[in-house]
Design a protein around this motif. Structure first.
Motif, PDB file in Angstrom:
ATOM      1  N   LEU A  10       0.881  -1.146   0.114  1.00 51.24           N
ATOM      2  CA  LEU A  10       0.110   0.096  -0.046  1.00 51.24           C
ATOM      3  C   LEU A  10       0.998   1.252   0.129  1.00 51.24           C
ATOM      4  O   LEU A  10       0.728   2.334  -0.683  1.00 51.24           O
ATOM      5  CB  LEU A  10      -1.166   0.147   1.197  1.00 51.24           C
ATOM      6  CG  LEU A  10      -2.203  -0.857   1.079  1.00 51.24           C
ATOM      7  CD1 LEU A  10      -2.763  -0.869   2.337  1.00 51.24           C
ATOM      8  CD2 LEU A  10      -3.079  -0.607   0.023  1.00 51.24           C
ATOM      9  N   HIS A  11       1.780   1.286   0.961  1.00 49.68           N
ATOM     10  CA  HIS A  11       2.495   2.468   0.974  1.00 49.68           C
ATOM     11  C   HIS A  11       3.529   2.639  -0.129  1.00 49.68           C
ATOM     12  O   HIS A  11       4.028   4.014  -0.603  1.00 49.68           O
ATOM     13  CB  HIS A  11       3.643   2.347   2.114  1.00 49.68           C
ATOM     14  CG  HIS A  11       2.847   2.382   3.403  1.00 49.68           C
ATOM     15  ND1 HIS A  11       1.944   3.627   3.765  1.00 49.68           N
ATOM     16  CD2 HIS A  11       2.806   1.415   4.422  1.00 49.68           C
ATOM     17  CE1 HIS A  11       1.483   3.058   5.152  1.00 49.68           C
ATOM     18  NE2 HIS A  11       2.041   2.117   5.281  1.00 49.68           N
ATOM     19  N   THR A  12       3.907   1.599  -1.081  1.00 50.44           N
ATOM     20  CA  THR A  12       4.550   1.902  -2.211  1.00 50.44           C
ATOM     21  C   THR A  12       4.023   1.768  -3.613  1.00 50.44           C
ATOM     22  O   THR A  12       4.558   2.049  -4.769  1.00 50.44           O
ATOM     23  CB  THR A  12       5.808   0.575  -2.353  1.00 50.44           C
ATOM     24  OG1 THR A  12       5.049  -0.584  -2.198  1.00 50.44           O
ATOM     25  CG2 THR A  12       6.747   0.789  -1.281  1.00 50.44           C
ATOM     26  N   LEU A  13       2.675   1.764  -3.490  1.00 44.37           N
ATOM     27  CA  LEU A  13       1.693   1.752  -4.590  1.00 44.37           C
ATOM     28  C   LEU A  13       1.768   3.223  -5.454  1.00 44.37           C
ATOM     29  O   LEU A  13       1.908   2.876  -6.670  1.00 44.37           O
ATOM     30  CB  LEU A  13       0.336   1.595  -4.314  1.00 44.37           C
ATOM     31  CG  LEU A  13      -0.688   1.345  -5.460  1.00 44.37           C
ATOM     32  CD1 LEU A  13       0.085   0.008  -6.166  1.00 44.37           C
ATOM     33  CD2 LEU A  13      -2.109   1.195  -4.896  1.00 44.37           C
ATOM     34  N   ASN A  14       2.225   4.341  -4.992  1.00 40.94           N
ATOM     35  CA  ASN A  14       2.403   5.402  -5.681  1.00 40.94           C
ATOM     36  C   ASN A  14       3.562   5.270  -6.532  1.00 40.94           C
ATOM     37  O   ASN A  14       3.669   6.148  -7.503  1.00 40.94           O
ATOM     38  CB  ASN A  14       2.548   6.740  -4.595  1.00 40.94           C
ATOM     39  CG  ASN A  14       2.241   7.755  -5.297  1.00 40.94           C
ATOM     40  OD1 ASN A  14       1.284   8.102  -6.206  1.00 40.94           O
ATOM     41  ND2 ASN A  14       3.087   8.921  -4.817  1.00 40.94           N
ATOM     42  N   ALA A  15       4.655   4.376  -6.318  1.00 39.94           N
ATOM     43  CA  ALA A  15       5.642   4.114  -6.850  1.00 39.94           C
ATOM     44  C   ALA A  15       5.819   2.749  -7.232  1.00 39.94           C
ATOM     45  O   ALA A  15       6.943   2.304  -7.573  1.00 39.94           O
ATOM     46  CB  ALA A  15       7.121   4.758  -6.037  1.00 39.94           C
ATOM     47  N   LEU A  21       1.095  -5.241 -12.328  1.00 41.79           N
ATOM     48  CA  LEU A  21       1.966  -4.141 -13.066  1.00 41.79           C
ATOM     49  C   LEU A  21       0.853  -3.769 -14.510  1.00 41.79           C
ATOM     50  O   LEU A  21       0.808  -2.492 -14.694  1.00 41.79           O
ATOM     51  CB  LEU A  21       3.082  -4.713 -13.406  1.00 41.79           C
ATOM     52  CG  LEU A  21       4.179  -4.684 -12.273  1.00 41.79           C
ATOM     53  CD1 LEU A  21       5.192  -5.566 -12.747  1.00 41.79           C
ATOM     54  CD2 LEU A  21       4.394  -3.386 -11.508  1.00 41.79           C
ATOM     55  N   ALA A  22       0.422  -4.813 -15.144  1.00 46.64           N
ATOM     56  CA  ALA A  22      -0.200  -4.367 -16.502  1.00 46.64           C
ATOM     57  C   ALA A  22      -1.489  -3.662 -16.053  1.00 46.64           C
ATOM     58  O   ALA A  22      -1.934  -2.787 -16.781  1.00 46.64           O
ATOM     59  CB  ALA A  22      -0.536  -5.574 -17.092  1.00 46.64           C
ATOM     60  N   ALA A  23      -2.224  -4.172 -14.967  1.00 52.49           N
ATOM     61  CA  ALA A  23      -3.467  -3.411 -14.415  1.00 52.49           C
ATOM     62  C   ALA A  23      -3.179  -1.868 -13.990  1.00 52.49           C
ATOM     63  O   ALA A  23      -3.955  -1.112 -14.537  1.00 52.49           O
ATOM     64  CB  ALA A  23      -4.196  -4.223 -13.373  1.00 52.49           C
ATOM     65  N   ARG A  80       6.093   1.222 -10.354  1.00 48.70           N
ATOM     66  CA  ARG A  80       6.795   0.995 -11.328  1.00 48.70           C
ATOM     67  C   ARG A  80       8.466   0.747 -10.739  1.00 48.70           C
ATOM     68  O   ARG A  80       9.008  -0.012 -11.457  1.00 48.70           O
ATOM     69  CB  ARG A  80       7.015   2.098 -12.159  1.00 48.70           C
ATOM     70  CG  ARG A  80       5.983   2.167 -13.349  1.00 48.70           C
ATOM     71  CD  ARG A  80       6.300   3.299 -14.123  1.00 48.70           C
ATOM     72  NE  ARG A  80       5.051   3.451 -15.222  1.00 48.70           N
ATOM     73  CZ  ARG A  80       4.099   4.432 -15.067  1.00 48.70           C
ATOM     74  NH1 ARG A  80       3.871   4.691 -13.881  1.00 48.70           N
ATOM     75  NH2 ARG A  80       3.165   4.183 -15.676  1.00 48.70           N
ATOM     76  N   GLU A  81       8.598   1.278  -9.722  1.00 48.21           N
ATOM     77  CA  GLU A  81      10.035   0.917  -9.034  1.00 48.21           C
ATOM     78  C   GLU A  81       9.955  -0.166  -7.929  1.00 48.21           C
ATOM     79  O   GLU A  81      11.262  -0.287  -7.274  1.00 48.21           O
ATOM     80  CB  GLU A  81      10.599   2.252  -8.404  1.00 48.21           C
ATOM     81  CG  GLU A  81      10.900   3.315  -9.223  1.00 48.21           C
ATOM     82  CD  GLU A  81       9.947   4.184  -9.897  1.00 48.21           C
ATOM     83  OE1 GLU A  81       8.989   4.336  -9.104  1.00 48.21           O
ATOM     84  OE2 GLU A  81       9.839   4.343 -11.056  1.00 48.21           O
ATOM     85  N   ALA A  82       8.874  -0.640  -7.585  1.00 48.65           N
ATOM     86  CA  ALA A  82       8.810  -1.640  -6.399  1.00 48.65           C
ATOM     87  C   ALA A  82       8.560  -2.938  -6.949  1.00 48.65           C
ATOM     88  O   ALA A  82       8.042  -3.250  -7.903  1.00 48.65           O
ATOM     89  CB  ALA A  82       7.529  -1.013  -5.546  1.00 48.65           C
TER      90      ALA A  82
END
Length: 153
Positions: A69-74, A86-88, A76-78
């Motif tokens: 949840l905390h890394t969802l804003n980034a 990722l495709a969704a 692509r890098e997580a």
């Protein structure tokens, strides 16, 4: 922020028009966890606090990790998301942030590798639906933090 219109109460009839779409999507092959992840990401993009509160609670109740949840804003890098997710997420962002009236061919090609035609149709419907909810909530400012898991089921 102060609530402008109590849309959850006074807009019940209008909201009821959207409920069949949610019912349809709940039966789709996409699955609730993927849908909630997409709803959460689109709500981040749009800055909809009410939906972020709701979908973060739904995701956590379903076992989603704080880390994801905390890394969802980034995202692509997580390294925490599957190729399917990722495709969704890429598709959801492209549909939400339509630029120059276009969704890039490479985004479509990646989504098409992960999703059947019907799933991609359903995913697109999910993205446009959460965008609708985001815009309603941003316009009328319902009280944030009041959502209880399962409240709208």
């Amino acid at each position: 922020m102060e609530t402008r219109i109590n849309f959850l109460e006074n807009g019940k009839d209008a909201l009821k028009t959207l409920y069949p779409v949610g019912g349809y999507l709940a039966k789709s092959q996409l699955g609730k966890s993927l849908l909630d992840l997409v709803y959460f990401r689109v709500s981040q993009i749009n800055g909809c606090a009410f939906c972020l509160d709701m979908h973060s609670k739904d995701l956590r109740a379903a076992g989603e990790t704080e880390q994801r949840l905390h890394t969802l804003n980034a995202w692509r890098e997580a390294p925490f998301y599957s190729d399917h997710e990722l495709a969704a997420l890429d598709w959801a962002e492209a549909v939400t942030k339509i630029t120059n009236g276009n969704i890039p061919d490479e985004v479509f090609a990646t989504a098409r590798k992960q999703f059947s035609e019907q799933e991609l149709i359903d995913l697109t419907l999910a993205v446009t639906t959460i965008n609708t909810y985001n815009r309603i909530n941003i316009a009328f400012r319902p009280p944030v933090g009041t959502y209880v898991v399962g409240q709208f089921n």
